[in-house]
Design an enzyme around this catalytic site. Structure first.
Site, PDB file in Angstrom:
ATOM      1  N   GLN A 163       0.778  -1.241   0.000  1.00 43.11           N
ATOM      2  CA  GLN A 163       0.000   0.000   0.000  1.00 43.11           C
ATOM      3  C   GLN A 163       0.813   1.296   0.000  1.00 43.11           C
ATOM      4  O   GLN A 163       0.441   2.246  -0.675  1.00 43.11           O
ATOM      5  CB  GLN A 163      -0.935  -0.025   1.211  1.00 43.11           C
ATOM      6  CG  GLN A 163      -1.888   1.131   1.309  1.00 43.11           C
ATOM      7  CD  GLN A 163      -2.816   0.963   2.488  1.00 43.11           C
ATOM      8  OE1 GLN A 163      -3.783   0.209   2.421  1.00 43.11           O
ATOM      9  NE2 GLN A 163      -2.530   1.629   3.585  1.00 43.11           N
ATOM     10  N   GLU A 206      -3.507   9.293  -1.064  1.00 43.13           N
ATOM     11  CA  GLU A 206      -2.744  10.027  -0.048  1.00 43.13           C
ATOM     12  C   GLU A 206      -1.714  10.953  -0.676  1.00 43.13           C
ATOM     13  O   GLU A 206      -0.785  11.413  -0.007  1.00 43.13           O
ATOM     14  CB  GLU A 206      -2.089   9.052   0.931  1.00 43.13           C
ATOM     15  CG  GLU A 206      -3.132   8.253   1.709  1.00 43.13           C
ATOM     16  CD  GLU A 206      -2.578   7.585   2.954  1.00 43.13           C
ATOM     17  OE1 GLU A 206      -1.354   7.620   3.176  1.00 43.13           O
ATOM     18  OE2 GLU A 206      -3.387   7.016   3.703  1.00 43.13           O
ATOM     19  N   ASP A 243       4.296   0.216   4.101  1.00 42.31           N
ATOM     20  CA  ASP A 243       3.073  -0.307   4.717  1.00 42.31           C
ATOM     21  C   ASP A 243       2.557  -1.373   3.761  1.00 42.31           C
ATOM     22  O   ASP A 243       2.042  -1.068   2.685  1.00 42.31           O
ATOM     23  CB  ASP A 243       2.029   0.794   4.918  1.00 42.31           C
ATOM     24  CG  ASP A 243       0.748   0.256   5.569  1.00 42.31           C
ATOM     25  OD1 ASP A 243       0.702  -0.956   5.888  1.00 42.31           O
ATOM     26  OD2 ASP A 243      -0.205   1.044   5.743  1.00 42.31           O
ATOM     27  N   ASP A 312      -0.824  -1.992  12.451  1.00 41.07           N
ATOM     28  CA  ASP A 312      -1.951  -1.083  12.169  1.00 41.07           C
ATOM     29  C   ASP A 312      -3.245  -1.893  12.257  1.00 41.07           C
ATOM     30  O   ASP A 312      -3.929  -1.887  13.290  1.00 41.07           O
ATOM     31  CB  ASP A 312      -1.748  -0.442  10.785  1.00 41.07           C
ATOM     32  CG  ASP A 312      -2.954   0.354  10.312  1.00 41.07           C
ATOM     33  OD1 ASP A 312      -3.869   0.604  11.108  1.00 41.07           O
ATOM     34  OD2 ASP A 312      -2.992   0.737   9.112  1.00 41.07           O
ATOM     35  N   LYS A 337      -4.371   5.549  15.207  1.00 40.71           N
ATOM     36  CA  LYS A 337      -5.366   6.285  14.417  1.00 40.71           C
ATOM     37  C   LYS A 337      -6.569   6.528  15.326  1.00 40.71           C
ATOM     38  O   LYS A 337      -7.217   5.577  15.759  1.00 40.71           O
ATOM     39  CB  LYS A 337      -5.807   5.444  13.217  1.00 40.71           C
ATOM     40  CG  LYS A 337      -4.730   5.220  12.153  1.00 40.71           C
ATOM     41  CD  LYS A 337      -5.207   4.142  11.183  1.00 40.71           C
ATOM     42  CE  LYS A 337      -4.407   4.113   9.895  1.00 40.71           C
ATOM     43  NZ  LYS A 337      -4.704   2.875   9.122  1.00 40.71           N
ATOM     44  N   SER A 367      -6.639   7.422   4.991  1.00 40.28           N
ATOM     45  CA  SER A 367      -6.591   7.732   3.553  1.00 40.28           C
ATOM     46  C   SER A 367      -7.688   8.716   3.174  1.00 40.28           C
ATOM     47  O   SER A 367      -7.547   9.494   2.241  1.00 40.28           O
ATOM     48  CB  SER A 367      -6.684   6.452   2.733  1.00 40.28           C
ATOM     49  OG  SER A 367      -7.792   5.684   3.143  1.00 40.28           O
ATOM     50  N   LYS A 388       2.614   9.811  10.409  1.00 41.45           N
ATOM     51  CA  LYS A 388       2.411   9.347   9.036  1.00 41.45           C
ATOM     52  C   LYS A 388       1.147  10.035   8.517  1.00 41.45           C
ATOM     53  O   LYS A 388       0.054   9.799   9.024  1.00 41.45           O
ATOM     54  CB  LYS A 388       2.241   7.829   9.053  1.00 41.45           C
ATOM     55  CG  LYS A 388       2.030   7.197   7.702  1.00 41.45           C
ATOM     56  CD  LYS A 388       1.795   5.693   7.874  1.00 41.45           C
ATOM     57  CE  LYS A 388       1.179   5.101   6.632  1.00 41.45           C
ATOM     58  NZ  LYS A 388       0.569   3.796   6.864  1.00 41.45           N
TER      59      LYS A 388
HETATM   60  P1  PGA Z   1      -6.463   3.643   5.602  1.00 44.43           P
HETATM   61  O1  PGA Z   1      -4.916   3.569   5.240  1.00 44.43           O
HETATM   62  O2  PGA Z   1      -6.717   4.955   6.241  1.00 44.43           O
HETATM   63  O3  PGA Z   1      -7.132   3.463   4.281  1.00 44.43           O
HETATM   64  O4  PGA Z   1      -6.712   2.500   6.552  1.00 44.43           O
HETATM   65  C1  PGA Z   1      -3.884   4.044   6.056  1.00 44.43           C
HETATM   66  C2  PGA Z   1      -2.983   2.924   6.536  1.00 44.43           C
HETATM   67  O5  PGA Z   1      -3.239   1.745   6.262  1.00 44.43           O
HETATM   68  O6  PGA Z   1      -2.012   3.172   7.228  1.00 44.43           O
HETATM   69 ZN    ZN Z   2      -1.593   0.765   7.449  1.00 42.88          ZN
END
Ligand code: PGA
Ligand code: ZN
Length: 415
Positions: A163, A206, A243, A312, A337, A367, A388
């Site tokens: 990703q 992103e 990631d 994560d 997060k 994202s 990040k």
């Molecule tokens: P997401 O991606 O916000 O789509 O989960 C960010 C990440 O995986 O770190």
């Molecule tokens: Zn992630």
């Protein structure tokens, strides 16, 4: 001094960086202070995240959040009006009690988080202090950014499976210089992709490039070359983080690399990552294995523990899951997060738990983001040391980077 109390709470459905509905919440306090917070939303979400309220039906393809707006104004506002706000833990405790479910599925973690953050920011405004001071945990200290240059997976239409391919400009002494390096490397990477004849279709979710490449390793080769071409020493001033977000291409015990027409077992994934760490300046790997493969994670950590291994989807900013990781030795860092768990207090508790257990913490955007810069203050306040946000394009990313520049340039903070 008079106790500050909540006088008003309202919410609005707004749009995030992907044009999907999200929530904006405003809190007003008894001394007249008011503040707004906006809620982010992920795409490659972990199964164990708190529940994000979506309306269903046909409006916005079912992704509307008018139900969450109603929960703020009809459930939370009447229950919280007149209550004290300065003890964030006590305030967030009331939010949890009102929702009453372990995953915030009655009212929605997006509704809960919007309130939690708006109230914290209103308290900062009421006191006339910067938000990072109100949130203070271990800081204030500017976080080193982990900056997206190439995107794949669910953020770039599945061009390659991994990703994020990111840089960590750890050899640069200031935020301003670190971001200048990131801009140069982002530019050099785009040029290199074009020169190599790959199809480049603008930037991904992103803000990183989302080129069509023949495989995942090519992104690493190109990134290493781009760092050098921009005038930096790969592994010297600037290293690489990835990631893998492997949960999202894991099915029936195997990791499916469709772009490379092969699938790998967990053991083969570990070998692949180990090989990359020896051939490329990779210093951090996120979600190298799938979200519930605890045994695999323990093996990965034994093999590659000299590298930062970030959970994560594995931890989803959840104290229970982090405790399990600390107990069995899975990963050595946690991605944080806020909307994976839903309140500021629970987020700060996970940061504290990581620090006490000897794990690092990386404060992360989603994202799907907004122009809210809350995250920059949060990362600074925790002293977590890393953030990040995505790439150095797209204003929902720049809102956070620009706030970090402000904290360095005007508030005199440093790494
Ligand atoms: P997401 O991606 O916000 O789509 O989960 C960010 C990440 O995986 O770190
Ligand atoms: Zn992630």
């Amino acid at each position: 001094m008079m106790t500050l109390t909540l006088t008003h709470l309202r919410a609005l459905e707004i749009l995030d960086s992907r044009g999907r509905p999200t929530l904006q919440v405003e809190a007003g306090l008894s001394n007249g202070a008011r503040a707004v917070a906006q809620v982010p939303s992920g795409a490659s979400t972990g199964t164990h995240e708190a529940h994000e309220w979506r309306d269903g039906g046909t409006r916005y393809g079912g992704k509307g959040v008018l139900g969450a707006v109603r929960h703020v104004t009809e459930i939370f506002a009447p229950a919280l009006r007149g209550g004290a706000v300065e003890d964030q833990r006590a305030f967030d405790g009331r939010l949890l009690a009102i929702d009453g479910t372990p995953d915030k599925s009655r009212t929605g973690a997006n509704a809960v988080l919007g309130i939690s953050c708006a109230v914290a920011r209103a308290v900062a405004a009421a006191r006339g202090e910067p938000l990072y001071r109100t949130l203070a945990l271990g800081g204030p200290r500017l976080p080193m950014p982990m900056i997206n240059i190439f995107s794949g997976g669910m953020h770039a239409g599945g061009n390659v499976e991994f990703q994020d391919f990111l840089i960590i400009p750890h050899g640069l002494p200031t935020m301003a210089e670190a971001l200048a390096a990131a801009v140069r490397i982002h530019g050099a990477a785009g040029e290199l992709v074009r020169r190599s004849g790959y199809v480049l279709t603008g930037v991904a979710d992103e803000g990183g490039w989302g080129p069509w490449l023949p495989g995942n390793e090519e992104a690493l080769s190109l990134l290493t070359a781009a760092i050098a071409e921009a005038g930096y020493t790969p592994g010297g001033e600037v290293s690489i983080a990835i990631d893998v977000a492997s949960t999202h291409f894991y099915r029936e015990g195997r990791y499916h690399l469709a772009s490379e027409k092969r699938s790998l077992t967990g053991t083969e994934m570990v070998e692949l990552l180990e090989g990359w760490c020896s051939r490329f300046p990779v210093v951090s790997i996120e979600d190298g294995l799938a979200e519930d493969d605890w045994e695999g994670w323990v093996r990965l950590t034994k093999r590659l523990g000299h590298v930062q291994l970030v959970g994560d989807d594995l931890f989803t900013t959840n104290g229970e899951r982090l405790r399990r990781g600390l107990e069995c030795g899975a990963a050595n860092a946690v991605l944080v997060k806020m909307n994976q768990i839903g309140t500021l207090t629970e987020t700060l508790d996970v940061c504290r738990q990581a620090r006490d257990g000897g794990y690092r913490a990386v404060i992360s955007a989603r994202s799907g983001e907004t122009e809210d810069s809350f995250l920059a203050d949060l990362a600074t306040a925790t002293g977590a040391g890393q953030i990040k946000i995505g790439s150095v394009t797209r204003s929902e990313r720049l809102a956070k980077y620009n706030r970090l520049l402000e904290l360095e340039g005007w508030d005199g903070l440093s790494f």
